[in-house]
Design a protein around this motif. Sequence first.
Motif, mmCIF file in Angstrom:
data_model
loop_
_atom_site.group_PDB
_atom_site.id
_atom_site.type_symbol
_atom_site.label_atom_id
_atom_site.label_comp_id
_atom_site.label_asym_id
_atom_site.label_seq_id
_atom_site.Cartn_x
_atom_site.Cartn_y
_atom_site.Cartn_z
ATOM 1 N N LEU A 126 50.184 -18.322 96.541
ATOM 2 C CA LEU A 126 50.952 -17.513 97.462
ATOM 3 C C LEU A 126 50.001 -16.338 98.520
ATOM 4 C CD1 LEU A 126 53.595 -16.250 94.704
ATOM 5 C CD2 LEU A 126 54.126 -17.661 96.520
ATOM 6 N N VAL A 127 49.118 -15.875 98.225
ATOM 7 C CA VAL A 127 48.427 -15.152 99.008
ATOM 8 C C VAL A 127 47.696 -15.860 100.126
ATOM 9 C CG1 VAL A 127 45.940 -13.947 98.917
ATOM 10 C CG2 VAL A 127 47.477 -13.411 96.999
ATOM 11 N N TYR A 128 47.375 -17.067 99.811
ATOM 12 C CA TYR A 128 46.669 -17.788 100.937
ATOM 13 C C TYR A 128 48.047 -18.319 101.696
ATOM 14 C CZ TYR A 128 42.219 -17.769 98.916
ATOM 15 O OH TYR A 128 40.950 -17.438 98.021
ATOM 16 N N ALA A 129 49.151 -18.946 101.293
ATOM 17 C CA ALA A 129 50.190 -19.299 102.000
ATOM 18 C C ALA A 129 50.777 -18.336 102.840
ATOM 19 C CB ALA A 129 51.320 -19.999 100.985
ATOM 20 N N LEU A 130 50.820 -17.250 102.303
ATOM 21 C CA LEU A 130 51.504 -16.059 103.053
ATOM 22 C C LEU A 130 50.666 -15.562 104.182
ATOM 23 C CD1 LEU A 130 52.929 -13.826 100.236
ATOM 24 C CD2 LEU A 130 54.332 -15.001 101.844
ATOM 25 N N ASP A 131 49.454 -15.575 104.076
ATOM 26 C CA ASP A 131 48.360 -15.091 104.905
ATOM 27 C C ASP A 131 48.353 -16.410 106.257
ATOM 28 O OD1 ASP A 131 46.614 -13.759 106.440
ATOM 29 O OD2 ASP A 131 44.850 -14.310 105.369
ATOM 30 N N LEU A 132 48.185 -17.720 105.685
ATOM 31 C CA LEU A 132 48.166 -18.575 106.751
ATOM 32 C C LEU A 132 49.461 -18.809 107.494
ATOM 33 C CD1 LEU A 132 46.281 -21.393 104.400
ATOM 34 C CD2 LEU A 132 45.272 -20.304 106.685
ATOM 35 N N LEU A 168 37.490 -17.948 108.014
ATOM 36 C CA LEU A 168 38.403 -17.399 106.839
ATOM 37 C C LEU A 168 39.599 -18.489 106.942
ATOM 38 C CD1 LEU A 168 39.792 -15.303 105.284
ATOM 39 C CD2 LEU A 168 40.843 -14.177 107.522
ATOM 40 N N PHE A 169 40.143 -19.075 107.961
ATOM 41 C CA PHE A 169 41.121 -20.070 108.086
ATOM 42 C C PHE A 169 40.872 -21.315 107.134
ATOM 43 C CE2 PHE A 169 42.657 -24.015 109.708
ATOM 44 C CZ PHE A 169 44.028 -24.264 109.577
ATOM 45 N N TRP A 170 39.463 -21.597 107.266
ATOM 46 C CA TRP A 170 39.056 -23.127 106.319
ATOM 47 C C TRP A 170 38.894 -22.491 104.897
ATOM 48 C CZ3 TRP A 170 40.471 -27.304 107.453
ATOM 49 C CH2 TRP A 170 40.573 -27.752 108.941
ATOM 50 N N ILE A 171 38.481 -21.386 104.650
ATOM 51 C CA ILE A 171 38.244 -20.920 103.080
ATOM 52 C C ILE A 171 39.573 -20.850 102.439
ATOM 53 C CG2 ILE A 171 37.978 -18.846 101.951
ATOM 54 C CD1 ILE A 171 35.069 -18.713 103.654
ATOM 55 N N GLU A 172 40.732 -20.332 103.507
ATOM 56 C CA GLU A 172 42.114 -20.124 102.656
ATOM 57 C C GLU A 172 42.839 -21.370 102.654
ATOM 58 O OE1 GLU A 172 44.281 -17.052 104.612
ATOM 59 O OE2 GLU A 172 43.088 -15.703 104.046
ATOM 60 N N ILE A 173 42.536 -22.215 103.357
ATOM 61 C CA ILE A 173 42.994 -23.689 103.178
ATOM 62 C C ILE A 173 42.330 -24.178 101.823
ATOM 63 C CG2 ILE A 173 42.952 -26.394 104.231
ATOM 64 C CD1 ILE A 173 44.932 -24.616 105.826
ATOM 65 N N VAL A 174 41.173 -24.081 101.967
ATOM 66 C CA VAL A 174 40.574 -24.762 100.611
ATOM 67 C C VAL A 174 41.018 -23.949 99.550
ATOM 68 C CG1 VAL A 174 38.251 -24.848 99.395
ATOM 69 C CG2 VAL A 174 38.392 -25.556 101.615
ATOM 70 N N GLY A 175 41.210 -22.782 99.482
ATOM 71 C CA GLY A 175 41.948 -22.055 98.309
ATOM 72 C C GLY A 175 43.181 -22.432 97.923
ATOM 73 N N LEU A 176 44.091 -22.677 99.049
ATOM 74 C CA LEU A 176 45.281 -22.922 98.932
ATOM 75 C C LEU A 176 45.406 -24.347 98.385
ATOM 76 C CD1 LEU A 176 48.402 -22.355 99.845
ATOM 77 C CD2 LEU A 176 47.916 -23.885 101.720
ATOM 78 N N ILE A 177 44.408 -25.440 98.494
ATOM 79 C CA ILE A 177 44.647 -26.530 98.040
ATOM 80 C C ILE A 177 44.068 -26.436 96.517
ATOM 81 C CG2 ILE A 177 43.317 -28.868 97.989
ATOM 82 C CD1 ILE A 177 43.465 -28.609 101.104
ATOM 83 N N LEU A 178 42.871 -25.792 96.223
ATOM 84 C CA LEU A 178 42.478 -25.523 94.924
ATOM 85 C C LEU A 178 43.475 -25.090 94.039
ATOM 86 C CD1 LEU A 178 38.637 -25.038 95.547
ATOM 87 C CD2 LEU A 178 39.820 -26.882 94.668
ATOM 88 N N SER A 179 44.397 -24.136 94.438
ATOM 89 C CA SER A 179 45.411 -23.306 93.625
ATOM 90 C C SER A 179 46.340 -24.300 93.142
ATOM 91 C CB SER A 179 46.094 -22.332 94.526
ATOM 92 O OG SER A 179 46.965 -22.920 95.429
ATOM 93 N N ILE A 180 46.745 -25.664 93.579
ATOM 94 C CA ILE A 180 47.559 -26.431 93.298
ATOM 95 C C ILE A 180 47.044 -27.028 91.646
ATOM 96 C CG2 ILE A 180 48.791 -28.549 93.416
ATOM 97 C CD1 ILE A 180 48.759 -27.497 96.469
ATOM 98 N N PRO A 181 45.832 -27.714 91.633
ATOM 99 C CA PRO A 181 45.340 -28.168 90.413
ATOM 100 C C PRO A 181 44.909 -27.093 89.387
ATOM 101 C CG PRO A 181 43.620 -28.560 92.114
ATOM 102 C CD PRO A 181 44.934 -27.985 92.875
ATOM 103 N N LEU A 182 44.621 -26.088 89.985
ATOM 104 C CA LEU A 182 44.327 -24.761 88.986
ATOM 105 C C LEU A 182 45.641 -24.617 88.136
ATOM 106 C CD1 LEU A 182 42.713 -22.466 87.551
ATOM 107 C CD2 LEU A 182 43.377 -21.093 89.679
ATOM 108 N N THR A 183 46.660 -24.635 88.875
ATOM 109 C CA THR A 183 48.001 -24.121 88.224
ATOM 110 C C THR A 183 48.386 -25.272 87.210
ATOM 111 O OG1 THR A 183 48.690 -22.879 89.932
ATOM 112 C CG2 THR A 183 50.369 -23.512 88.462
ATOM 113 N N LEU A 184 48.308 -26.624 87.779
ATOM 114 C CA LEU A 184 48.915 -27.776 87.070
ATOM 115 C C LEU A 184 47.822 -27.847 85.821
ATOM 116 C CD1 LEU A 184 49.686 -29.988 89.953
ATOM 117 C CD2 LEU A 184 51.264 -28.688 88.460
ATOM 118 N N LEU A 185 46.608 -27.837 85.892
ATOM 119 C CA LEU A 185 45.670 -28.210 84.976
ATOM 120 C C LEU A 185 45.944 -27.058 83.832
ATOM 121 C CD1 LEU A 185 42.603 -29.630 86.742
ATOM 122 C CD2 LEU A 185 44.133 -30.769 85.389
#
Length: 175
Positions: free
Chosen positions: A74-80, A95-112
Amino acid sequence: MPLMQNFMVLLGVLIPGGPIENRDFSHIPPLKLGAFNVFLTILGIASFALVYFSIEGSTFSFIVAAICGVSYFLVYALDLGKIFPVSPTRMPRALFWIEIVGLILSIPLTLLSLVYVFISKGSGHATGVQSDTMIMALIAIMALGIGVVIFATKAAMRKSPSKANSDDAKKQTDD
């Protein structure tokens, strides 16, 4: 839990006034900005603690990790998505690319994390941490967190020097 360690690093370098996050948020009310910085600091500190407790195998830590994963998303999606926090200053490319990476990594973190919780079926166990050690660590972490919130809020409230200079030049040409 390597994903959580990545989030600690990604979020840590994004502290306003730090090496990457230098946008101007002076137009956001200080109370709202301060509350957001408290949330981000708690998220970062929780991530730090979760690495230890997940290594210990605490099921509760994986529940909290799933909540953190959703929070990071949510933090990354709201900012992006330029929803919050909005800044008149353009987002730096790093910052843009770090937030993209963070957004992508948040999905497996949640699911796993959720998969682990459902597989373990609540068989978490207590850790071997001494209560005195935990209290001292919590006090130190809280002091660090308060310092981060104060620094980040003050840094975000400052106008960037280039913007301040352009405002001064604009005023001089208007006179």
